[in-house]
Scaffold this motif. Structure first.
Motif, PDB file in Angstrom:
ATOM      1  N   MET A 111       0.826  -1.181   0.000  1.00 55.15           N
ATOM      2  CA  MET A 111       0.000   0.000   0.000  1.00 55.15           C
ATOM      3  C   MET A 111       0.875   1.250   0.000  1.00 55.15           C
ATOM      4  SD  MET A 111      -3.412   0.404   2.115  1.00 55.15           S
ATOM      5  CE  MET A 111      -3.483   1.747   3.246  1.00 55.15           C
ATOM      6  N   VAL A 112       2.028   1.178   0.627  1.00 54.46           N
ATOM      7  CA  VAL A 112       2.898   2.343   0.689  1.00 54.46           C
ATOM      8  C   VAL A 112       3.385   2.734  -0.706  1.00 54.46           C
ATOM      9  CG1 VAL A 112       5.102   3.213   1.558  1.00 54.46           C
ATOM     10  CG2 VAL A 112       3.607   1.881   3.053  1.00 54.46           C
ATOM     11  N   CYS A 113       3.829   1.782  -1.487  1.00 55.07           N
ATOM     12  CA  CYS A 113       4.389   2.081  -2.812  1.00 55.07           C
ATOM     13  C   CYS A 113       3.322   2.302  -3.879  1.00 55.07           C
ATOM     14  CB  CYS A 113       5.317   0.960  -3.253  1.00 55.07           C
ATOM     15  SG  CYS A 113       6.743   0.740  -2.191  1.00 55.07           S
ATOM     16  N   GLY A 138     -11.749   3.704   0.071  1.00 56.33           N
ATOM     17  CA  GLY A 138     -12.217   4.964   0.629  1.00 56.33           C
ATOM     18  C   GLY A 138     -12.950   4.796   1.944  1.00 56.33           C
ATOM     19  N   THR A 139     -13.423   3.611   2.252  1.00 50.49           N
ATOM     20  CA  THR A 139     -14.157   3.391   3.489  1.00 50.49           C
ATOM     21  C   THR A 139     -13.306   2.788   4.586  1.00 50.49           C
ATOM     22  OG1 THR A 139     -14.919   1.206   2.829  1.00 50.49           O
ATOM     23  CG2 THR A 139     -16.318   3.073   2.228  1.00 50.49           C
ATOM     24  N   SER A 140     -12.018   2.547   4.302  1.00 50.34           N
ATOM     25  CA  SER A 140     -11.121   1.920   5.278  1.00 50.34           C
ATOM     26  C   SER A 140      -9.984   2.859   5.633  1.00 50.34           C
ATOM     27  CB  SER A 140     -10.518   0.633   4.710  1.00 50.34           C
ATOM     28  OG  SER A 140     -11.537  -0.259   4.387  1.00 50.34           O
ATOM     29  N   ARG A 141      -9.505   2.749   6.845  1.00 51.26           N
ATOM     30  CA  ARG A 141      -8.320   3.481   7.272  1.00 51.26           C
ATOM     31  C   ARG A 141      -7.139   2.515   7.250  1.00 51.26           C
ATOM     32  NH1 ARG A 141     -11.954   5.085  11.497  1.00 51.26           N
ATOM     33  NH2 ARG A 141     -10.771   3.706  12.839  1.00 51.26           N
ATOM     34  N   ALA A 142      -5.944   3.060   7.098  1.00 49.68           N
ATOM     35  CA  ALA A 142      -4.741   2.234   7.107  1.00 49.68           C
ATOM     36  C   ALA A 142      -4.717   1.366   8.349  1.00 49.68           C
ATOM     37  CB  ALA A 142      -3.505   3.111   7.065  1.00 49.68           C
ATOM     38  N   GLY A 143      -4.397   0.090   8.179  1.00 44.84           N
ATOM     39  CA  GLY A 143      -4.340  -0.842   9.286  1.00 44.84           C
ATOM     40  C   GLY A 143      -5.616  -1.641   9.482  1.00 44.84           C
ATOM     41  N   GLU A 144      -6.691  -1.259   8.810  1.00 45.04           N
ATOM     42  CA  GLU A 144      -7.962  -1.960   8.960  1.00 45.04           C
ATOM     43  C   GLU A 144      -8.141  -3.097   7.983  1.00 45.04           C
ATOM     44  OE1 GLU A 144     -11.109   1.158  10.805  1.00 45.04           O
ATOM     45  OE2 GLU A 144     -10.995   1.041   8.645  1.00 45.04           O
ATOM     46  N   LEU A 145      -7.363  -3.120   6.898  1.00 40.89           N
ATOM     47  CA  LEU A 145      -7.567  -4.120   5.864  1.00 40.89           C
ATOM     48  C   LEU A 145      -6.965  -5.423   6.200  1.00 40.89           C
ATOM     49  CD1 LEU A 145      -7.085  -1.942   2.706  1.00 40.89           C
ATOM     50  CD2 LEU A 145      -9.199  -2.644   3.767  1.00 40.89           C
ATOM     51  N   THR A 166      -5.330   2.407  -3.597  1.00 41.72           N
ATOM     52  CA  THR A 166      -6.129   1.885  -4.699  1.00 41.72           C
ATOM     53  C   THR A 166      -5.291   1.161  -5.745  1.00 41.72           C
ATOM     54  OG1 THR A 166      -6.022   4.017  -5.847  1.00 41.72           O
ATOM     55  CG2 THR A 166      -7.940   3.626  -4.422  1.00 41.72           C
ATOM     56  N   GLY A 167      -3.975   1.024  -5.490  1.00 35.88           N
ATOM     57  CA  GLY A 167      -3.118   0.233  -6.369  1.00 35.88           C
ATOM     58  C   GLY A 167      -2.730   0.872  -7.672  1.00 35.88           C
ATOM     59  N   ASN A 168      -2.924   2.193  -7.812  1.00 40.31           N
ATOM     60  CA  ASN A 168      -2.607   2.833  -9.090  1.00 40.31           C
ATOM     61  C   ASN A 168      -1.689   4.038  -8.943  1.00 40.31           C
ATOM     62  OD1 ASN A 168      -4.390   4.600  -7.923  1.00 40.31           O
ATOM     63  ND2 ASN A 168      -5.765   4.724  -9.671  1.00 40.31           N
ATOM     64  N   LEU A 169      -0.917   4.093  -7.873  1.00 35.50           N
ATOM     65  CA  LEU A 169      -0.021   5.219  -7.626  1.00 35.50           C
ATOM     66  C   LEU A 169       1.210   5.194  -8.541  1.00 35.50           C
ATOM     67  CD1 LEU A 169       0.296   7.706  -5.808  1.00 35.50           C
ATOM     68  CD2 LEU A 169       1.518   6.276  -4.193  1.00 35.50           C
ATOM     69  N   VAL A 170       1.616   4.023  -8.989  1.00 34.24           N
ATOM     70  CA  VAL A 170       2.771   3.890  -9.882  1.00 34.24           C
ATOM     71  C   VAL A 170       2.285   3.990 -11.330  1.00 34.24           C
ATOM     72  CG1 VAL A 170       4.612   2.342 -10.656  1.00 34.24           C
ATOM     73  CG2 VAL A 170       4.010   2.460  -8.225  1.00 34.24           C
ATOM     74  N   ALA A 171       2.892   4.897 -12.093  1.00 39.22           N
ATOM     75  CA  ALA A 171       2.495   5.102 -13.491  1.00 39.22           C
ATOM     76  C   ALA A 171       2.565   3.796 -14.278  1.00 39.22           C
ATOM     77  CB  ALA A 171       3.392   6.148 -14.137  1.00 39.22           C
ATOM     78  N   GLY A 172       1.513   3.496 -15.013  1.00 37.62           N
ATOM     79  CA  GLY A 172       1.472   2.299 -15.849  1.00 37.62           C
ATOM     80  C   GLY A 172       1.117   1.022 -15.117  1.00 37.62           C
TER      81      GLY A 172
END
Length: 76
Positions: A1-3, A69-76, A7-13
């Protein structure tokens, strides 16, 4: 999640949430990418025990069904 972001789309492509992976067509290939990284890219290798690795792959395979959007870090 950090990288890759929540939502899994922070890295281009790369869109992990899509359920389609450019370099992996099965879970074994995904495991290899996670544990070995991808040379020449920013994707590092990670070390997980077998249960953790299985959990990571399950998470990746099911990201499209998550509503980050409905979860906070650490809840998943």
């Amino acid at each position: 999640m950090v990288c890759h972001g929540a939502t899994g789309n922070l890295v281009a492509g790369v869109d992990l949430r899509s359920g389609r992976f450019n370099r992996a067509s099965n879970d074994g290939e995904l495991m290899q990418i996670v544990t070995e990284g991808i040379k020449g890219t920013a994707m590092p290798a990670f070390t997980f025990n077998p249960a953790e690795l299985t959990g990571v792959i399950a998470y990746l395979r099911n990201m499209r069904d998550f509503n980050a959007g409905t979860s906070r870090a650490g809840e998943l």
